[in-house]
Design a protein around this motif. Structure first.
Motif, mmCIF file in Angstrom:
data_model
loop_
_atom_site.group_PDB
_atom_site.id
_atom_site.type_symbol
_atom_site.label_atom_id
_atom_site.label_comp_id
_atom_site.label_asym_id
_atom_site.label_seq_id
_atom_site.Cartn_x
_atom_site.Cartn_y
_atom_site.Cartn_z
ATOM 1 N N THR A 155 -22.205 -3.533 7.897
ATOM 2 C CA THR A 155 -23.571 -2.790 7.904
ATOM 3 C C THR A 155 -24.688 -3.692 8.793
ATOM 4 N N LYS A 156 -24.650 -4.627 8.369
ATOM 5 C CA LYS A 156 -25.675 -5.549 8.967
ATOM 6 C C LYS A 156 -25.296 -5.970 10.452
ATOM 7 N N THR A 157 -24.238 -6.007 10.705
ATOM 8 C CA THR A 157 -23.787 -6.397 12.165
ATOM 9 C C THR A 157 -24.022 -5.051 13.192
ATOM 10 N N ARG A 158 -23.626 -4.015 12.245
ATOM 11 C CA ARG A 158 -23.862 -2.607 13.234
ATOM 12 C C ARG A 158 -25.463 -2.562 13.669
ATOM 13 N N MET A 159 -26.313 -2.700 12.405
ATOM 14 C CA MET A 159 -27.695 -2.649 12.774
ATOM 15 C C MET A 159 -28.056 -3.584 13.967
ATOM 16 N N LEU A 160 -27.462 -4.739 13.846
ATOM 17 C CA LEU A 160 -27.902 -5.689 14.874
ATOM 18 C C LEU A 160 -27.528 -5.155 16.425
ATOM 19 N N GLY A 161 -26.297 -4.700 16.482
ATOM 20 C CA GLY A 161 -25.902 -4.180 17.676
ATOM 21 C C GLY A 161 -26.777 -2.992 18.152
ATOM 22 N N SER A 162 -27.020 -2.025 17.255
ATOM 23 C CA SER A 162 -27.900 -0.985 17.733
ATOM 24 C C SER A 162 -29.342 -1.363 18.021
ATOM 25 N N MET A 163 -30.024 -2.546 17.274
ATOM 26 C CA MET A 163 -31.105 -2.875 17.608
ATOM 27 C C MET A 163 -31.187 -3.641 18.919
ATOM 28 N N LEU A 164 -30.313 -4.234 19.161
ATOM 29 C CA LEU A 164 -30.340 -4.996 20.827
ATOM 30 C C LEU A 164 -30.031 -4.038 21.794
ATOM 31 N N TYR A 165 -29.258 -2.847 21.484
ATOM 32 C CA TYR A 165 -29.239 -1.851 22.419
ATOM 33 C C TYR A 165 -30.518 -0.745 22.827
ATOM 34 N N LEU A 166 -31.204 -0.856 21.675
ATOM 35 C CA LEU A 166 -32.565 0.008 21.669
ATOM 36 C C LEU A 166 -33.457 -0.787 22.449
ATOM 37 N N ILE A 167 -33.646 -2.197 22.047
ATOM 38 C CA ILE A 167 -34.741 -3.074 22.821
ATOM 39 C C ILE A 167 -34.329 -2.658 24.299
ATOM 40 N N SER A 168 -33.250 -3.201 24.615
ATOM 41 C CA SER A 168 -33.014 -3.333 26.042
ATOM 42 C C SER A 168 -33.094 -2.058 26.672
ATOM 43 N N ALA A 169 -32.618 -1.000 26.162
ATOM 44 C CA ALA A 169 -32.920 0.230 26.765
ATOM 45 C C ALA A 169 -34.222 0.744 26.856
ATOM 46 N N ILE A 170 -35.165 0.684 26.020
ATOM 47 C CA ILE A 170 -36.455 1.036 25.890
ATOM 48 C C ILE A 170 -37.314 0.236 27.105
ATOM 49 N N LEU A 171 -37.029 -0.905 27.173
ATOM 50 C CA LEU A 171 -37.663 -1.714 28.063
ATOM 51 C C LEU A 171 -37.227 -1.483 29.347
ATOM 52 N N TYR A 172 -36.112 -0.915 29.587
ATOM 53 C CA TYR A 172 -35.561 -0.764 30.901
ATOM 54 C C TYR A 172 -35.914 0.745 31.456
ATOM 55 N N LEU A 173 -35.985 1.596 30.519
ATOM 56 C CA LEU A 173 -36.417 3.063 30.818
ATOM 57 C C LEU A 173 -37.582 3.075 31.881
ATOM 58 N N PRO A 174 -38.716 2.422 31.451
ATOM 59 C CA PRO A 174 -39.853 2.641 32.243
ATOM 60 C C PRO A 174 -39.734 1.993 33.945
ATOM 61 N N VAL A 175 -38.941 0.954 33.894
ATOM 62 C CA VAL A 175 -38.798 0.197 35.046
ATOM 63 C C VAL A 175 -37.850 1.198 35.852
ATOM 64 N N VAL A 176 -36.940 1.999 35.535
ATOM 65 C CA VAL A 176 -36.064 2.941 36.099
ATOM 66 C C VAL A 176 -37.033 4.144 36.868
ATOM 67 N N MET A 177 -37.858 4.590 36.176
ATOM 68 C CA MET A 177 -38.843 5.551 36.778
ATOM 69 C C MET A 177 -40.012 4.962 37.610
ATOM 70 N N TYR A 178 -40.418 3.607 37.505
ATOM 71 C CA TYR A 178 -41.477 3.183 38.015
ATOM 72 C C TYR A 178 -41.314 2.781 39.652
ATOM 73 N N MET A 179 -40.090 2.202 39.959
ATOM 74 C CA MET A 179 -39.843 1.957 41.163
ATOM 75 C C MET A 179 -39.636 2.881 42.074
ATOM 76 N N PRO A 180 -38.922 4.207 41.724
ATOM 77 C CA PRO A 180 -38.804 5.229 42.714
ATOM 78 C C PRO A 180 -40.211 5.924 43.026
ATOM 79 N N SER A 181 -40.926 5.969 42.019
ATOM 80 C CA SER A 181 -42.351 6.417 41.922
ATOM 81 C C SER A 181 -43.101 5.762 42.993
ATOM 82 N N LEU A 182 -42.921 4.403 42.939
ATOM 83 C CA LEU A 182 -43.670 3.607 43.709
ATOM 84 C C LEU A 182 -43.390 3.871 45.328
ATOM 85 N N ALA A 183 -41.959 4.241 45.390
ATOM 86 C CA ALA A 183 -41.538 4.596 46.632
ATOM 87 C C ALA A 183 -42.072 5.852 47.200
#
Length: 579
Positions: free
Chosen positions: A129-157
């Motif tokens: 379970t501990k390793t599963r939680m690690l994998g999930s947390m890594l994914y959540l961190i990378s995804a949440i940080l990437y989401l605003p970038v995905v929207m910012y660049m086209p909005s800038l255009a």
């Protein structure tokens, strides 16, 4: 000379009612799809919401996967990167096609056997379970940080093209995306993605054809690009070269493998196909689609360079940065075809919406399966679970929309946000590859190897960003010219000289530690190799007697599995007998 009004004055064109119409229709169509699947074709169970009831069609899912992996950032960044650095980036799409079929053979069969919408459930069954939680947390961190970038660049255009307030654009577009994703579930995501993919490809094809004609034919584009070294490949064995052949092929192969092979978004849509034999059909169409779009983006970069080979818009001071090159070019050629600018920006936003919607849907799955499901009563109805999933999408969407305002303030830190995926990509890939392909990898090795790799990659990425922001590291583009800029006068000057150290001449690049000079193409590979190596070392000295079912290994290594009393890893006898 960088305002939108000045750009439009130089080009002699403005965003017309045709352009606004195309853009608005794309948003309305996406919203209608959400309404249809949210209120008329209601999805009452978690499987309906997350997997579309496992009844999704081949072509819509293939188009959806294509859209998810061609974000608005890609459409804006790739042509300008080719414009500045040459065609070498095209080879990343060759790597991607190979990755898709490697994933089909190695990873997809394992996830299909699990019969769970969360790819991270695998980590619990294979390790703990501990390793599963690690994998999930890594994914959540990378995804949440990437989401605003995905929207910012086209909005800038869009802001550059129309003069509209960038904050208003962000709120409007994010609201539409949150609405149809939260209400309509995976079906709304897939069918809106399919629509947006068609718009995106159509816009790219039209822009490509018009560009080739305007430049005097493809032969002229090729010759001009060749004469100015845009077709030159670097085969040097130097890991610090940004666009070297090995970096954009092997380095990106590992990155794509992490983003696709074990990605929650990717696996979730593969599992939505009713028949496993149809998965390969989906992936074949997906590979073709991503290759065509990637090739169009790369060759559009060459066309842009041919168009502005004698008057670089960035060097001349018209634009502030290279990310604005593509919107500027599209606005320029739209003089020949009214409405093209709106269609193309709609395509850019369609790509961004597809990436955002796919990630929101997968994040709702991950958060519910890994962090919430164990705390709700077992007799909770499927309708209630479906509502919880929709609420998660709404909350994450609001957070991502808010973070766009933060991204805008970061300035030079935006590059750091894009590089953050390199921090987590290697450790995540190592968890799955170690589990599916290396029987001797145990839970302690997987966990501590990935955690240590995460720390190492954080140091490398932040260290590299520090040296870049301090002026010690710069990416030197290929030469451009402003000799043909007839609008320039003696009062307009711009320092376009790239120095190794932007602060003084007393420092040289050799003073920067080698590891910080390695470009982001290699981040996933470095993190992966370190996590696997350390994980195997720890596993060797911390023997585990945990029984592991054969279905948790990839079919490609079945022939190598055995039951041996001297082994630290055992395969359950029942499954071995069924081999």
């Amino acid at each position: 000379m960088n305002s939108t009004e000045t750009i439009q004055e130089i080009l002699g064109v403005k965003f017309s009612w045709h352009d606004y119409s195309f853009f608005t229709l794309m948003l309305i169509a996406s919203a209608i799809i959400g309404v249809y699947y949210g209120f008329f074709k209601k999805q009452r169970t978690a499987q309906d919401y997350l997997l579309g009831g496992k009844s999704m069609g081949i072509i819509p899912v293939a188009l959806s996967l294509t859209a998810n992996n061609v974000s608005g950032v890609t459409l804006l960044a790739v042509p300008s990167d080719v414009y500045m650095h040459g065609i070498s980036y095209w080879f990343t799409y060759v790597s991607l096609v190979i990755v898709i079929f490697v994933s089909y053979k190695v990873f997809v069969p394992v996830f299909a056997n699990l019969k769970t919408p969360s790819s991270f459930e695998y980590l619990k069954r294979r390790y703990d379970t501990k390793t599963r939680m690690l994998g999930s947390m890594l994914y959540l961190i990378s995804a949440i940080l990437y989401l605003p970038v995905v929207m910012y660049m086209p909005s800038l255009a869009l802001s550059q093209a129309t003069g509209m307030n960038i904050h208003l654009i962000n709120i409007l577009v994010c609201t539409v995306c949150i609405f149809y994703t939260s209400v309509g579930g995976l079906k709304a995501v897939v069918y809106s993605d399919a629509l947006q993919t068609v718009i995106m490809i159509g816009a790219l094809v039209i822009a490509f054809i018009l560009g080739v004609v305007r430049c005097g034919g493809f032969e002229n584009v090729w010759n001009t690009s060749y004469e100015h070294n845009r077709l030159k490949l670097k085969f040097d064995i130097d890991f610090t070269l940004r666009n070297a052949f090995w970096a954009v092929t092997f380095g990106q192969f590992m990155t794509w493998l992490s983003f696709l092979g074990v990605s929650q978004v990717y696996i979730q849509k593969c599992l939505a196909i009713p028949s496993e034999k149809d998965v390969i059909k989906v992936l074949t169409i997906f590979a073709l689609g991503i290759f065509v779009i990637g090739s169009l983006c790369n060759f559009t970069g060459l066309i842009m360079f041919t168009e502005y080979s004698n008057c670089d818009p960035v060097k001349s001071g018209i634009l502030e940065k290279q990310d604005q090159l593509l919107p500027y070019y599209i606005l320029d050629i739209s003089k020949q075809l009214p409405g093209l600018a709106g269609l193309f920006i709609a395509g850019i936003f369609g790509a961004a919406l597809s990436t955002l919607a796919g990630m929101l849907n997968s994040l709702s799955c991950t958060i519910f399966e890994d962090f919430i499901s164990k705390y709700i009563p077992k007799n909770t109805t499927q309708l209630t679970i479906s509502r919880i999933l929709k609420l998660i999408v709404l909350i994450i969407g609001i957070v991502a929309t808010g973070l766009v305002f933060v991204v805008e303030k970061l300035g030079g830190m935006l590059a750091l946000s894009l590089s953050l995926s390199g921090i987590t990509a290697g450790p995540i890939l190592a968890l799955f590859v170690g589990g599916m392909l290396i029987p001797k990898m145990n839970e302690k090795g997987a966990y501590y190897g990935s955690v240590t790799s995460l720390i190492l990659m954080t140091i490398i990425v932040f260290g590299s960003q520090y040296y870049q922001n301090s002026g010690y590291l710069t990416t030197v583009p290929l030469p451009t010219s402003i000799e043909g800029c007839t609008f320039l006068n003696s009062t307009i000057t711009q320092n376009y000289d790239f120095k190794i150290d932007g602060n003084s001449t007393s420092h040289t690049i050799n003073e920067v530690p080698y590891i910080f000079r390695v470009p982001f193409y290699w981040y996933c590979t470095i993190g992966f190799v370190f996590a696997i190596s350390l994980g195997l070392l720890i596993s060797h000295f911390s023997k585990s007697k945990k029984n592991i079912d054969k279905e948790l290994f990839s079919p490609v290594i079945y022939r190598f599995l055995s039951r041996n009393s001297d082994e630290t890893i055992y395969v359950s006898e029942k499954l071995m007998e069924s081999k």
